[in-house]
Design a protein around this motif. Structure first.
Motif, mmCIF file in Angstrom:
data_model
loop_
_atom_site.group_PDB
_atom_site.id
_atom_site.type_symbol
_atom_site.label_atom_id
_atom_site.label_comp_id
_atom_site.label_asym_id
_atom_site.label_seq_id
_atom_site.Cartn_x
_atom_site.Cartn_y
_atom_site.Cartn_z
ATOM 1 N N LEU A 252 -1.551 9.942 -6.107
ATOM 2 C CA LEU A 252 -2.740 9.607 -6.707
ATOM 3 C C LEU A 252 -3.118 8.142 -6.017
ATOM 4 O O LEU A 252 -2.462 7.367 -5.608
ATOM 5 C CB LEU A 252 -2.517 9.043 -8.287
ATOM 6 C CG LEU A 252 -2.317 10.201 -9.184
ATOM 7 C CD1 LEU A 252 -1.774 10.046 -10.407
ATOM 8 C CD2 LEU A 252 -3.342 11.278 -9.047
ATOM 9 N N PRO A 253 -4.353 7.845 -5.703
ATOM 10 C CA PRO A 253 -4.972 6.703 -4.910
ATOM 11 C C PRO A 253 -4.868 5.391 -5.631
ATOM 12 O O PRO A 253 -5.723 4.723 -5.629
ATOM 13 C CB PRO A 253 -6.306 7.109 -4.658
ATOM 14 C CG PRO A 253 -6.812 7.848 -5.920
ATOM 15 C CD PRO A 253 -5.606 8.605 -6.203
ATOM 16 N N ASP A 254 -3.507 5.275 -6.023
ATOM 17 C CA ASP A 254 -3.516 3.893 -6.573
ATOM 18 C C ASP A 254 -1.987 3.160 -6.510
ATOM 19 O O ASP A 254 -1.063 3.773 -6.947
ATOM 20 C CB ASP A 254 -3.237 3.983 -8.335
ATOM 21 C CG ASP A 254 -3.050 2.750 -9.139
ATOM 22 O OD1 ASP A 254 -2.977 1.620 -8.481
ATOM 23 O OD2 ASP A 254 -3.228 2.621 -10.415
ATOM 24 N N PRO A 255 -1.937 2.206 -5.467
ATOM 25 C CA PRO A 255 -0.736 1.532 -5.228
ATOM 26 C C PRO A 255 -0.135 1.011 -6.107
ATOM 27 O O PRO A 255 1.300 0.883 -6.149
ATOM 28 C CB PRO A 255 -1.033 0.458 -4.058
ATOM 29 C CG PRO A 255 -2.687 0.453 -4.217
ATOM 30 C CD PRO A 255 -3.224 1.511 -4.863
ATOM 31 N N ASN A 256 -0.721 0.615 -7.236
ATOM 32 C CA ASN A 256 0.138 -0.092 -8.273
ATOM 33 C C ASN A 256 0.473 0.921 -9.660
ATOM 34 O O ASN A 256 1.347 0.328 -10.316
ATOM 35 C CB ASN A 256 -1.030 -0.898 -8.857
ATOM 36 C CG ASN A 256 -1.297 -2.151 -8.047
ATOM 37 O OD1 ASN A 256 -0.483 -2.711 -7.138
ATOM 38 N ND2 ASN A 256 -2.798 -2.431 -8.074
#
Lengths: 315, 119, 244
Positions: free
Chosen positions: A243-247
């Protein structure tokens, strides 16, 4: 009895989980809120046919074509059930459609994003329908009877939608390198917009308090969003995608996934009509409605003629 | 009950949004029909929802396409919504409460010896 | 054997292309109820084409599948009727196309149900109830629009005129139809009678002198088919051998 008494009886019913039915007394605001929510929900189903409809002619196999066609058709059905539920509150379908076409009524902003590749059919099923289902399952217990019953029917039919979406992606994730890239790209593009589907943060949502008190809604935007993220963050592992969320990471203390900040500027802009496809979607609905005018007129006229003929025969 | 309390809002959503509240298109729309479906032989027809159709034969066909896509039915009734008369919920007390006092209509009212208790 | 393959592909291609055209209406129909109705017909036709392609694939062997037949043959190999590949212009024209084809398909499949080839007979048997409904639904719309308003009547006249050269192809037998022993004369007679009856009720007239555009059944099409296939086949062509 005074209005206050009616309101008290009404709230008692709600508190005791007794459904409100069309002819029951209800506060004006309850009626309005339901009309707004149900009609927007109906519009979302109908406008939601367009991004997926975009791929019916290009579905990559006859099986996928049949599935997609059946799914988009289901959405028409869901729009219809919801319009009918709203009609029990004293608004006509034509009025609701007019509100949609003139831009007075909104629909879910997610459908203002384009479907660029076949993988988007998978991502929509998995993420967009997945997000919608969380909302819809909650609405099966909403306080207004006709709305709740429509939702029960919709949830039953909806159950294959998310599964087929995941399956589309699963096949791609096991396919050629190009297909894998297509799969990841679609997830990247649909992830944030699907989180936006749950609406503004609770701290900024205006309608929520009353909707909760009246049990139109039973879970807050943030609660539903968190449920969704927790579910998808696990499922994405099966696809071998990210998923494109580093956090995004598991928080052992909260027993939930932490996640990054949503781009609320984009959210409000798409709501206000600046999304990639707002104009195009509305144009398509307008065109369908206008091109259908003469068809609907003709059917009415013919029904009238036939009735008169039968009446003459009897006399 | 006072009239204003039971007011129906036609197009009130438009009012909230600052638009006009009604349109003249309503008269031209296909009438609304209530749909009843028998899900299998031996069961009653049950109300499943409504839809729009120009006339009764079309209402049956639309109901077939809308409400039986997943083999939900084997028989359809349609009736134009305007012909449905519904009881008034405010009279629920006088209509339904009196039945509550007649518990002797129910089999559980009667205590019988064990030997004949499945009667 | 080749005639049987050709014949099966003729039916498969025709039902697929009509389904493809009908599904263009999905999300764009004149009212939700009819959007759903026409999509149901598109789904029925698609289902029929799949049964037929599967049977053709079996006959052809060589790892042919329903998808290789639908997605990897080109314009000159498709055998569908010209009628069904014509672009949709309005609801009236879509209705007339569907009506012409459904009535034809109804009488044709009645014969096929009795066919000595049990596979074809079984496919026809399975489809016949769907077709009966399509014939009924489209007949009712022909009547409704023909006898509706001045505008709908006018649009029906246009549609009939647009399509007038494309009905005879159904009844002019190709070599593979002759070998299949289909009595197209009988079907034409039944078709004419039915169409004339419905048109009479619809206050319409079937044009009595028409020219016959033919060639679809043997792979000579209008320019439209190329675009349908370019769109339909794009993923299979772009990513050879990929699974979907």
């Amino acid at each position: 009895m005074e209005v206050q008494d009616f309101e008290q009886i009404f709230q008692q019913k709600i508190d005791n989980e007794i459904k409100i039915e069309p002819k029951d007394w209800m506060p004006d605001a309850y009626r309005k809120t339901n009309i707004r929510q149900i009609s927007q929900h109906a519009h979302s189903e109908v406008v939601g046919m367009l991004p997926e409809g975009n791929w019916i002619s290009r579905a990559p196999s006859l099986k996928r074509k049949a599935i997609l066609l059946a799914k988009v058709q289901d959405e028409a059905g869901h729009g219809l059930y919801l319009y009918s539920a709203a009609e029990t509150l004293g608004i006509s379908r034509d009025e609701m459609i007019e509100q949609l076409l003139t831009g007075k009524a909104k629909y879910s902003s997610i459908f203002n994003y384009p479907t660029l590749t076949w993988a988007d059919m998978g991502a929509i099923g998995w993420l967009v329908d997945g997000a919608a289902i969380l909302n819809q399952v909650m609405l099966c217990r909403t306080s207004y009877g006709p709305y709740a019953r429509a939702m029960v029917r919709i949830c039953k039919e909806e159950s294959f939608h998310q599964r087929q979406g995941f399956e589309v992606l699963l096949v791609l994730s096991k396919g050629t390198n190009e297909q894998k890239a297509m799969c990841q790209d679609a997830i990247n593009r649909w992830w944030w917009p699907s989180l936006m589907m749950f609406g503004p943060k609770d701290s900024e949502s205006t309608n929520s308090d009353l909707s909760m008190k009246w049990k139109i809604k039973r879970k807050s935007n943030d609660e539903l969003r968190q449920n969704f993220i927790d579910m998808i963050a696990e499922q994405v592992k099966i696809l071998g995608m990210t998923l494109p969320d580093p956090n995004l990471k598991w928080n052992e203390e909260r027993k939930h996934y932490d996640f990054g900040e949503i781009n609320w500027d984009e959210f409000w802009n798409v709501v206000k009509g600046n999304g990639p496809c707002n104009k195009q979607r509305l144009e398509a609905r307008k065109k369908a409605h206008e091109n259908g005018n003469w068809v609907r007129e003709a059917a009415l006229m013919y029904a009238e003629k036939r009735k008169n003929r039968t009446a003459t025969k009897v006399a | 009950m006072k009239n204003y309390i039971n007011k129906y809002f036609y197009g009130d959503y438009g009012e909230i949004e600052g638009g006009s509240s009604s349109s003249n298109t309503t008269e031209h729309q296909w009438p609304l029909w209530e749909i009843f479906i028998r899900s299998k032989q031996g069961l009653d027809h049950k109300h499943v929802g409504s839809l729009h159709a120009a006339d009764a034969p079309m209402a049956i066909e639309n109901a077939r396409d809308v409400y039986t896509r997943r083999m939900e039915g084997i028989s359809i009734w349609v009736v134009e919504s305007k012909y449905i008369t519904a009881s008034n919920p405010d009279e629920a007390g006088e209509l339904y409460e009196p039945a509550k006092n007649k518990i002797y209509r129910h089999p559980t009212f009667y205590q019988l010896p064990e030997e004949v208790n499945h009667m | 054997m080749q005639y049987l393959i050709n014949y099966t592909l003729y039916l498969a291609d025709t039902t697929l292309i009509l389904s493809q055209r009908n599904s263009e209406w999905c999300g764009h129909g004149p009212i939700l109820e009819q959007d759903i109705a026409l999509t149901n017909i598109a789904l029925d036709l698609l289902g029929q084409s799949r049964s037929l392609y599967q049977y053709a694939a079996e006959l052809i062997g060589n790892n042919a599948t329903e998808d290789s037949l639908a997605y990897l043959r080109n314009e000159r190999e498709f055998k569908n009727l010209l009628l069904v590949e014509l672009p949709n212009t309005d609801w009236a024209q879509t209705i007339v196309k569907q009506f012409y084809f459904s009535i034809y398909q109804l009488y044709l499949f009645q014969q096929l149900q009795q066919h000595s080839n049990t596979h074809i007979a079984a496919i026809a048997e399975k489809a016949i109830k769907e077709i009966m409904y399509h014939a009924r639904w489209s007949s009712e719309w022909v009547i409704r629009l023909g006898d509706g308003t001045t505008e709908s009547h006018g649009r029906m006249l246009n549609a009939i005129d647009e399509l007038k050269n494309y009905t005879n192809e159904m009844f002019i037998p190709t070599a593979y139809e002759v070998e299949m022993n289909i009595d197209l004369k009988l079907i034409q007679q039944q078709w004419n009678e039915k169409v004339n009856n419905i048109f009479e009720e619809a206050t319409l007239l079937f044009p009595n002198k028409t020219f016959s555009q033919t060639g679809g059944k043997t792979g000579t099409h209008t320019e439209h088919l190329g675009y349908i296939l370019a769109e339909m086949q794009y993923l299979q062509r772009s990513y050879p051998n990929a699974q979907w």
